[in-house]
Design a protein around this motif. Structure first.
Motif, PDB file in Angstrom:
ATOM      1  N   GLY A 128       0.717  -1.189   0.066  1.00  0.00           N
ATOM      2  CA  GLY A 128      -0.150  -0.117  -0.116  1.00  0.00           C
ATOM      3  C   GLY A 128       0.857   1.349  -0.064  1.00  0.00           C
ATOM      4  N   MET A 129       2.052   1.096   0.064  1.00  0.00           N
ATOM      5  CA  MET A 129       2.876   2.392  -0.183  1.00  0.00           C
ATOM      6  C   MET A 129       3.323   2.816  -1.222  1.00  0.00           C
ATOM      7  SD  MET A 129       5.658   1.827   2.947  1.00  0.00           S
ATOM      8  CE  MET A 129       5.600   1.475   4.612  1.00  0.00           C
ATOM      9  N   ARG A 130       3.226   4.310  -1.568  1.00  0.00           N
ATOM     10  CA  ARG A 130       3.715   4.591  -2.879  1.00  0.00           C
ATOM     11  C   ARG A 130       5.335   4.613  -2.967  1.00  0.00           C
ATOM     12  NH1 ARG A 130       0.630   9.625  -1.996  1.00  0.00           N
ATOM     13  NH2 ARG A 130       2.747  10.655  -2.563  1.00  0.00           N
ATOM     14  N   VAL A 131       5.738   4.783  -4.114  1.00  0.00           N
ATOM     15  CA  VAL A 131       7.265   4.861  -4.605  1.00  0.00           C
ATOM     16  C   VAL A 131       8.149   5.757  -3.515  1.00  0.00           C
ATOM     17  CG1 VAL A 131       9.012   5.061  -6.136  1.00  0.00           C
ATOM     18  CG2 VAL A 131       7.032   3.876  -6.618  1.00  0.00           C
ATOM     19  N   ASP A 132       7.461   7.064  -3.335  1.00  0.00           N
ATOM     20  CA  ASP A 132       8.393   8.167  -2.811  1.00  0.00           C
ATOM     21  C   ASP A 132       8.037   7.903  -1.421  1.00  0.00           C
ATOM     22  OD1 ASP A 132       5.649   8.483  -2.499  1.00  0.00           O
ATOM     23  OD2 ASP A 132       5.423  10.826  -2.570  1.00  0.00           O
ATOM     24  N   VAL A 133       7.335   7.078  -0.577  1.00  0.00           N
ATOM     25  CA  VAL A 133       7.137   6.735   0.841  1.00  0.00           C
ATOM     26  C   VAL A 133       8.067   5.539   1.176  1.00  0.00           C
ATOM     27  CG1 VAL A 133       5.969   6.038   2.706  1.00  0.00           C
ATOM     28  CG2 VAL A 133       5.063   8.044   1.253  1.00  0.00           C
ATOM     29  N   LYS A 192       2.442  -8.455  -4.808  1.00  0.00           N
ATOM     30  CA  LYS A 192       2.612  -8.768  -5.970  1.00  0.00           C
ATOM     31  C   LYS A 192       2.376  -7.983  -7.061  1.00  0.00           C
ATOM     32  CE  LYS A 192       2.318 -13.796  -5.479  1.00  0.00           C
ATOM     33  NZ  LYS A 192       1.851 -15.065  -5.918  1.00  0.00           N
ATOM     34  N   GLY A 193       1.594  -6.736  -6.663  1.00  0.00           N
ATOM     35  CA  GLY A 193       1.070  -5.838  -7.313  1.00  0.00           C
ATOM     36  C   GLY A 193      -0.263  -5.967  -8.144  1.00  0.00           C
ATOM     37  N   LYS A 194      -1.028  -4.787  -8.622  1.00  0.00           N
ATOM     38  CA  LYS A 194      -2.320  -5.095  -9.454  1.00  0.00           C
ATOM     39  C   LYS A 194      -1.744  -4.956 -10.861  1.00  0.00           C
ATOM     40  CE  LYS A 194      -4.665  -2.570  -5.885  1.00  0.00           C
ATOM     41  NZ  LYS A 194      -5.685  -1.698  -5.672  1.00  0.00           N
ATOM     42  N   ASP A 195      -2.706  -5.710 -11.586  1.00  0.00           N
ATOM     43  CA  ASP A 195      -2.783  -5.611 -13.154  1.00  0.00           C
ATOM     44  C   ASP A 195      -3.101  -4.074 -13.671  1.00  0.00           C
ATOM     45  OD1 ASP A 195      -1.651  -8.045 -13.892  1.00  0.00           O
ATOM     46  OD2 ASP A 195      -3.564  -8.832 -13.631  1.00  0.00           O
ATOM     47  N   ARG A 196      -2.576  -3.557 -14.419  1.00  0.00           N
ATOM     48  CA  ARG A 196      -2.977  -2.255 -15.226  1.00  0.00           C
ATOM     49  C   ARG A 196      -4.060  -2.466 -15.895  1.00  0.00           C
ATOM     50  NH1 ARG A 196       0.930   2.015 -14.008  1.00  0.00           N
ATOM     51  NH2 ARG A 196       2.607   0.913 -12.705  1.00  0.00           N
ATOM     52  N   ASP A 197      -5.067  -1.428 -15.865  1.00  0.00           N
ATOM     53  CA  ASP A 197      -6.240  -1.535 -16.787  1.00  0.00           C
ATOM     54  C   ASP A 197      -6.110  -1.034 -17.905  1.00  0.00           C
ATOM     55  OD1 ASP A 197      -7.727  -2.367 -14.532  1.00  0.00           O
ATOM     56  OD2 ASP A 197      -8.406  -0.584 -13.650  1.00  0.00           O
ATOM     57  N   GLU A 198      -5.035   0.096 -18.139  1.00  0.00           N
ATOM     58  CA  GLU A 198      -5.147   0.810 -19.351  1.00  0.00           C
ATOM     59  C   GLU A 198      -3.976  -0.056 -20.336  1.00  0.00           C
ATOM     60  OE1 GLU A 198      -2.415   2.498 -16.546  1.00  0.00           O
ATOM     61  OE2 GLU A 198      -4.513   2.569 -16.360  1.00  0.00           O
ATOM     62  N   PRO A 199      -4.528  -0.821 -21.052  1.00  0.00           N
ATOM     63  CA  PRO A 199      -3.627  -1.307 -22.059  1.00  0.00           C
ATOM     64  C   PRO A 199      -3.011  -0.521 -23.002  1.00  0.00           C
ATOM     65  CG  PRO A 199      -5.724  -1.980 -22.926  1.00  0.00           C
ATOM     66  CD  PRO A 199      -5.766  -1.283 -21.519  1.00  0.00           C
ATOM     67  N   GLY A 200      -1.648  -0.617 -23.232  1.00  0.00           N
ATOM     68  CA  GLY A 200      -1.006   0.517 -24.207  1.00  0.00           C
ATOM     69  C   GLY A 200       0.091  -0.538 -25.171  1.00  0.00           C
ATOM     70  N   PRO A 201       0.670   0.469 -25.929  1.00  0.00           N
ATOM     71  CA  PRO A 201       1.732  -0.055 -26.689  1.00  0.00           C
ATOM     72  C   PRO A 201       2.968  -0.674 -26.018  1.00  0.00           C
ATOM     73  CG  PRO A 201       1.693   2.117 -27.172  1.00  0.00           C
ATOM     74  CD  PRO A 201       0.548   1.928 -26.295  1.00  0.00           C
ATOM     75  N   ILE A 202       3.207   0.330 -24.868  1.00  0.00           N
ATOM     76  CA  ILE A 202       4.521   0.016 -24.134  1.00  0.00           C
ATOM     77  C   ILE A 202       3.851  -1.031 -23.052  1.00  0.00           C
ATOM     78  CG2 ILE A 202       6.055   0.842 -22.616  1.00  0.00           C
ATOM     79  CD1 ILE A 202       5.843   3.377 -24.367  1.00  0.00           C
TER      80      ILE A 202
END
Length: 194
Positions: free
Chosen positions: A106-111, A137-147
């Motif tokens: 639940g922490m963000r990268v800056d914390v 393990k992290g969440k799957d991203r909802d926005e599919p993109g080219p990268i």
């Protein structure tokens, strides 16, 4: 392999050698009948049978998806071993108990980065050798993109943070944790002695 017939010269030579040789058992017949050998029958070769095939069936199949970079677990497993092999094997199998743990859920990268630096340096200062860093393990991203974006920001960042200063001087080995300690969502961090 077929036998060839003896030529008349070879038969004559053999008879001369046999006439001069002493028999082991003189009571046996002096003249042995020479029976002609049966004519060998050639072995029948089976007709070559061509199995149906598809063009390129033996070629290596590409993996599904376009993963250009190996996973974090693959990178950590291929890293050179810096610690004792016996202790590393025990650690990988979950036989060593971590002396401290940090949960970054639940922490963000800056914390999370300052918390990781503070945790690792204080653990090393207090003489601890094996600590557990739980990233999730992290969440799957909802926005599919080219990268393609890797799953789990902290899960991918923590091994990188452990390999750069100021933590690189404190860390001896990093490996994914055993299932009993979190599996793919946690890392064992083996610290150097001060």
């Amino acid at each position: 392999m077929t036998r060839r017939k003896l030529t008349s010269e070879e038969v004559e030579l053999w008879q001369k050698v046999a006439a001069r040789a002493e028999r082991l058992h003189p009571e046996a017949r002096k003249e042995a009948r020479q029976k002609p050998l049966p004519k060998p029958t050639p072995a029948k070769r089976p007709k070559p049978r061509i199995e149906p095939f598809e063009l390129g069936q033996a070629a290596a199949r590409p993996e599904s998806g376009h993963r250009l970079k190996p996973t974090i677990s693959e990178e950590l497993r291929s890293a050179p071993l810096q610690m004792d092999r016996k202790a590393y094997t025990r650690m990988k199998r979950g036989k060593m108990k971590p002396e401290a743990r940090l949960d970054l859920h639940g922490m963000r990268v800056d914390v999370a980065h300052p918390a990781l630096v503070r945790f690792i340096l204080t653990a090393q200062a207090s003489g601890k050798r094996l600590v557990l860093v739980i990233t999730g393990k992290g969440k799957d991203r909802d926005e599919p993109g080219p990268i393609p974006t890797p799953r789990g920001v902290l899960r991918n960042q923590v091994p990188h943070w452990l390999s750069i200063p100021p933590l690189a001087q404190a860390v001896l080995q990093v490996t994914p944790a055993h299932l009993s300690h979190g599996g793919g969502g946690a890392y064992y961090v083996y610290l150097r002695r001060r």
